[in-house]
Design an enzyme around this catalytic site. Structure first.
Site, PDB file in Angstrom:
ATOM      1  N   CYS A 188     -11.516  -5.039 -12.987  1.00  8.70           N
ATOM      2  CA  CYS A 188     -10.361  -4.453 -12.057  1.00  8.70           C
ATOM      3  C   CYS A 188      -9.267  -4.219 -12.856  1.00  8.70           C
ATOM      4  O   CYS A 188      -8.629  -5.378 -13.092  1.00  8.70           O
ATOM      5  CB  CYS A 188     -10.380  -5.071 -10.578  1.00  8.70           C
ATOM      6  SG  CYS A 188     -11.943  -5.259 -10.063  1.00  8.70           S
ATOM      7  N   CYS A 238     -11.625 -16.489   6.955  1.00  4.91           N
ATOM      8  CA  CYS A 238     -11.924 -15.556   6.304  1.00  4.91           C
ATOM      9  C   CYS A 238     -12.245 -15.706   4.841  1.00  4.91           C
ATOM     10  O   CYS A 238     -11.602 -16.790   4.322  1.00  4.91           O
ATOM     11  CB  CYS A 238     -10.671 -14.692   6.403  1.00  4.91           C
ATOM     12  SG  CYS A 238     -10.659 -13.079   5.506  1.00  4.91           S
ATOM     13  N   CYS A 269     -12.424  -6.967   7.048  1.00  2.00           N
ATOM     14  CA  CYS A 269     -10.887  -6.755   6.521  1.00  2.00           C
ATOM     15  C   CYS A 269     -11.251  -5.917   5.368  1.00  2.00           C
ATOM     16  O   CYS A 269     -11.802  -6.264   4.438  1.00  2.00           O
ATOM     17  CB  CYS A 269     -10.554  -8.158   6.296  1.00  2.00           C
ATOM     18  SG  CYS A 269      -8.988  -7.982   5.412  1.00  2.00           S
TER      19      CYS A 269
END
Length: 323
Positions: free
Chosen positions: A56, A128, A188
């Site tokens: 990335c 999360c 999300c």
């Protein structure tokens, strides 16, 4: 009305609305679907830092770039729970754990993450995780351990994606979101602006998110924080008006979603952040660090909340709707 059949033309038209009119429209919709005084306060902790095999282009944790990020093994469960307790005391209601993995593997580390999830859940916080790609089976295990939400960003449009990441495909990302959704975990997913994309790419990403069979419960809008040593180190800082435009458009397209003002907030003045809340942002990350980049401190945020008349949203407020 919540719609999942937006066309790119409709989104383009919204996105290109004159800015003050756009903010007004978004604020009007925000008022209809949300309590505008409430902002969800989330804390993000990097539980396993650096050494990631992905490429990335924006990420300081990729092993192939030399960014000065030290590689750390997975943290111990009690350290993580200690951090979560502190975050809760400081006013956070959602605790997000990030691990720099390409995908989750079924091993001792994953078992340890499951213990962390159970522990944070027992503190009464929404928990999360963001740990890369996930199988249906792994998503189910996380759900059973008490995971509330899973973050897996699309990052950018499908067209621009290969310019940013080559180590996995856009479809891989959508598959993970599907596995998360099937397991009954809240989704999300958002993206980053400032990656060298066009306005059309931003519209494309919002189109993908807003036409999913069910909108993500949370959509983070990040501004790239260019990091020395990454391929995007020389990219220009994102203009605050671009952030406001993205937030407002996301709010109009996905009225029931939490739109999170995420990375890049550290560079914004209080007035600029206020405009983002006005445009429909109702979630932030608090705490000194966002994985590996700086973030405003809890104290600054408390001051801002008082000034703007905002209050932290309580945990599990939507639980009745989600499960």
């Amino acid at each position: 009305m919540i719609r999942n059949d937006w066309t790119k033309e409709e989104i383009r038209e919204i996105y290109n609305t004159p800015l003050l009119e756009l903010i007004y429209r978004a604020a009007t919709i925000h008022r209809e679907y949300q309590d505008t005084a409430e902002v969800q306060v989330c804390t993000l902790l990097s539980i396993k830092t650096g050494g990631c095999p992905e490429d990335c282009a924006y990420c300081p944790q990729a092993a192939r770039y030399n960014t000065g990020v030290d590689v750390h093994a997975l943290m111990k469960t009690d350290e993580v729970l200690d951090y979560a307790r502190k975050a809760k005391e400081a006013g956070s209601t959602r605790f997000c754990m990030g691990a720099a993995w390409r995908e989750v593997r079924d091993n001792r580390d994953f078992d340890r993450v499951l213990d962390m999830v159970k522990g944070v859940n027992e503190l009464g916080m929404e928990v999360c995780c963001t740990m890369g790609m996930l199988t249906e089976e792994q998503a189910k295990k996380l759900h059973d351990a008490g995971l509330y939400a899973y973050n897996h960003n699309l990052d950018t449009s499908e067209e621009h994606y290969a310019d940013i990441i080559t180590t996995r495909t856009y479809d891989d990302r959508l598959k993970t979101l599907n596995n998360v959704r099937k397991a009954g975990i809240s989704v999300c997913s958002g993206g980053i602006i400032g990656l060298g994309e066009t306005h059309e790419d931003r519209i494309g990403m919002l189109h993908t998110l807003s036409t999913l069979p069910q909108h993500p419960e949370s959509v983070p809008i990040n501004a790239l924080v260019p990091v020395q040593g990454t391929p995007l180190q020389h990219n220009n800082k994102v203009d605050v008006w671009d952030m406001v435009r993205m937030i407002a458009t996301a709010r109009i397209l996905m009225p029931g979603t939490m739109v999170r003002l995420s990375a890049g907030r550290n560079d914004m003045s209080l007035a600029e952040q206020a405009l983002c809340f006005m445009a429909g942002a109702n979630s932030i990350f608090a705490g000194d660090k966002l994985l590996t980049t700086p973030n405003p401190s809890f104290d600054d945020d408390n001051m801002m909340f008082q000034l703007l008349g905002l209050k932290p949203r309580e945990a599990f407020k939507e639980a009745a709707h989600c499960h």
